[in-house]
Design a protein around this motif. Structure first.
Motif, PDB file in Angstrom:
ATOM      1  N   GLN A   1      -2.914   5.168  -2.920  1.00  0.00           N
ATOM      2  CA  GLN A   1      -4.045   5.951  -2.441  1.00  0.00           C
ATOM      3  C   GLN A   1      -3.602   7.377  -2.162  1.00  0.00           C
ATOM      4  O   GLN A   1      -2.565   7.613  -1.530  1.00  0.00           O
ATOM      5  CB  GLN A   1      -4.623   5.320  -1.169  1.00  0.00           C
TER       6      GLN A   1
ATOM      7  N   GLY B   1       0.759  -4.810  -8.629  1.00  0.00           N
ATOM      8  CA  GLY B   1       0.079  -5.205  -7.405  1.00  0.00           C
ATOM      9  C   GLY B   1       0.004  -4.151  -6.336  1.00  0.00           C
ATOM     10  O   GLY B   1      -0.666  -4.346  -5.316  1.00  0.00           O
TER      11      GLY B   1
ATOM     12  N   ARG C   1      -1.150  -0.810  -4.390  1.00  0.00           N
ATOM     13  CA  ARG C   1      -2.360  -0.013  -4.273  1.00  0.00           C
ATOM     14  C   ARG C   1      -1.952   1.382  -3.814  1.00  0.00           C
ATOM     15  O   ARG C   1      -1.419   1.541  -2.708  1.00  0.00           O
ATOM     16  CB  ARG C   1      -3.337  -0.656  -3.286  1.00  0.00           C
TER      17      ARG C   1
ATOM     18  N   ASP D   1       0.862  -1.176   0.000  1.00  0.00           N
ATOM     19  CA  ASP D   1       0.000   0.000   0.000  1.00  0.00           C
ATOM     20  C   ASP D   1       0.905   1.235   0.000  1.00  0.00           C
ATOM     21  O   ASP D   1       1.769   1.371   0.875  1.00  0.00           O
ATOM     22  CB  ASP D   1      -0.901   0.024   1.243  1.00  0.00           C
TER      23      ASP D   1
ATOM     24  N   GLU E   1      -5.150   0.586  -8.027  1.00  0.00           N
ATOM     25  CA  GLU E   1      -4.275  -0.589  -8.099  1.00  0.00           C
ATOM     26  C   GLU E   1      -3.581  -0.609  -9.448  1.00  0.00           C
ATOM     27  O   GLU E   1      -4.199  -0.392 -10.492  1.00  0.00           O
ATOM     28  CB  GLU E   1      -5.074  -1.874  -7.907  1.00  0.00           C
TER      29      GLU E   1
END
Length: 443
Positions: free
Chosen positions: A102, A98, A100, A16, A94
């Motif tokens: 934000q 792989g 993600r 992330d 995404e």
């Protein structure tokens, strides 16, 4: 751009990535956010791709957008901001490897280490907490303090402009008002371009210690001067010795038909190594005696800007005054500015005074809440020359014991202590690519 490099990395990563940026849309930053077409890039389009392995990426983007795509041109900064903004918009959500990614459109106000699991708790302005294993400070430049020691304190009158980059900073200047600029560097050039574009007719005085303006860029097409770093500079640890060698090469190069800029430009890949070869006392000597000259010959201005500057000087609207500003005080509706030069004191008066002294580099004086929290906890150590943050070769922050943090990293202007030259896109894109690879190589 670090986030973009992470998103484009080959492989598979269940990571992330939180991109924290208080601006409504990431990518513009301070440099590219002003909606003024007269603010030009200082690097030609062919040399300002965001990707070190794709040198034509920006020019190809211009073509795809139907914009003027002269690779030798100096594009408006707002156009480049749109380019970076689009690079970032493509990676949100995404991505193929792989990750993600934000976006959090707010500021980070604190970062503390949770010793239970060796993670960092990053507090956002709304109170939300992000738990992370790596935190990268990509903070860019901080606004200048505005000569707070010049007698005005922090209570600036409306006709004193401590930060010309504040939105609307120049809108209150009447067309025939007198203006005094503190400094004659690239920031002053930008302010002059804005005043000229706004149709300003009043007298302008620029005050600086030396009165040097940035030199103009040379021809787009020129011969490449051969590198002499390895043979003549790599072993030198004194500023004076380096300057002597460079001057010798400039004299010889000009006699051989080169431009002096070719010699300076040939040093660009090795500037960080030259700087790091000098001990601290020599680096300080460079800052005292050479840095002002270096900024003039290294950080140049597009031909269009220099033409406007010549026009303003030629018609007598722009004058240069040598000296250092010691004190500013209100004088009725105007501001009185005390100048010292060569032991002599003088007084100038203008309706508006604009501080064009560049960004705040000294992290011991930065009052940003996130920086303060890291500094007070000992995670962020300002350097002794007040240029930025102390780091190791990978951009990891160093503590007082000289140990590199496994969690906190930085890139950009904050790394001036390591490279000195750490503000232009060609250097920043290399840092972003290298730091992305370093982060991904860590367990």
């Amino acid at each position: 751009m670090l986030a973009v490099q992470l998103a484009h990395a080959s492989g598979s990563y269940a990571y992330d990535v939180h991109l924290v940026d208080p601006r409504p849309a990431p990518g513009l930053g301070l440099a590219y956010s002003a909606p003024r077409p007269e603010y030009l890039l200082n690097v030609r389009a062919s040399r300002i791709s965001a990707f070190p392995d794709k040198p034509q990426h920006f020019v190809e983007w211009l073509l795809a957008k139907g914009l003027p795509a002269d690779e030798d041109a100096f594009c408006p900064r707002q156009t480049y901001g749109q380019y970076i903004q689009e690079c970032v918009s493509h990676i949100l959500g995404e991505v193929a490897n792989g990750m993600r990614i934000q976006l959090h459109s707010q500021a980070a106000v604190a970062a503390t280490i949770d010793k239970k699991d060796n993670t960092v708790l990053v507090e956002l302005a709304d109170g939300h907490i992000l738990r992370s294993h790596r935190v990268v400070l990509a903070l860019g430049n901080f606004p200048p303090l505005g000569l707070a020691g010049a007698g005005l304190g922090g209570n600036f009158p409306p006709n004193y402009h401590p930060n010309p980059w504040t939105p609307g900073a120049l809108t209150g200047i009447a067309p025939h008002a007198s203006v005094l600029l503190i400094g004659t560097g690239l920031t002053s050039v930008d302010v002059l371009m804005a005043l000229h574009a706004d149709g300003h007719q009043g007298p302008i005085v620029a005050v600086s210690r030396h009165g040097w303006w940035p030199t103009v860029h040379g021809p787009a097409r020129h011969a490449q001067y051969p590198s002499f770093y390895a043979s003549e500079l790599a072993h030198l640890t004194e500023v004076g010795a380096v300057v002597r060698v460079v001057r010798q090469h400039i004299r010889g190069a000009q006699a051989a038909g080169y431009n002096w800029r070719d010699v300076v430009d040939s040093l660009r890949p090795d500037l960080g190594r030259i700087w790091s070869n000098w001990p601290l006392v020599e680096q300080a000597r460079f800052l005292r005696h050479v840095a002002s000259v270096w900024s003039v010959v290294r950080h140049r201005s597009p031909e269009q800007n220099v033409a406007v500057l010549k026009q303003l000087r030629g018609r007598g609207q722009l004058r240069i005054h040598l000296g250092r500003v010691r004190r500013i005080a209100p004088q009725g509706a105007d501001l009185g500015v005390e100048i010292t030069h060569g032991g002599q004191h003088g007084q100038l008066t203008a309706r508006h005074v604009i501080a064009c002294t560049g960004p705040l580099l000294d992290y011991s004086r930065v009052q940003d809440p996130l920086v303060k929290s890291l500094r007070e906890a000992g995670h962020l150590l300002p350097d002794p020359l007040h240029l930025g943050i102390q780091t190791n070769e990978n951009g990891a922050l160093l503590n007082a014991a000289g140990l590199a943090s496994p969690m906190f990293f930085t890139l950009g202007p904050s790394r001036r202590p390591a490279y000195f030259e750490s503000t232009a896109v060609p250097e920043l894109r290399e840092q972003a690519a290298a730091l992305a690879q370093h982060i991904l190589s860590q367990p």
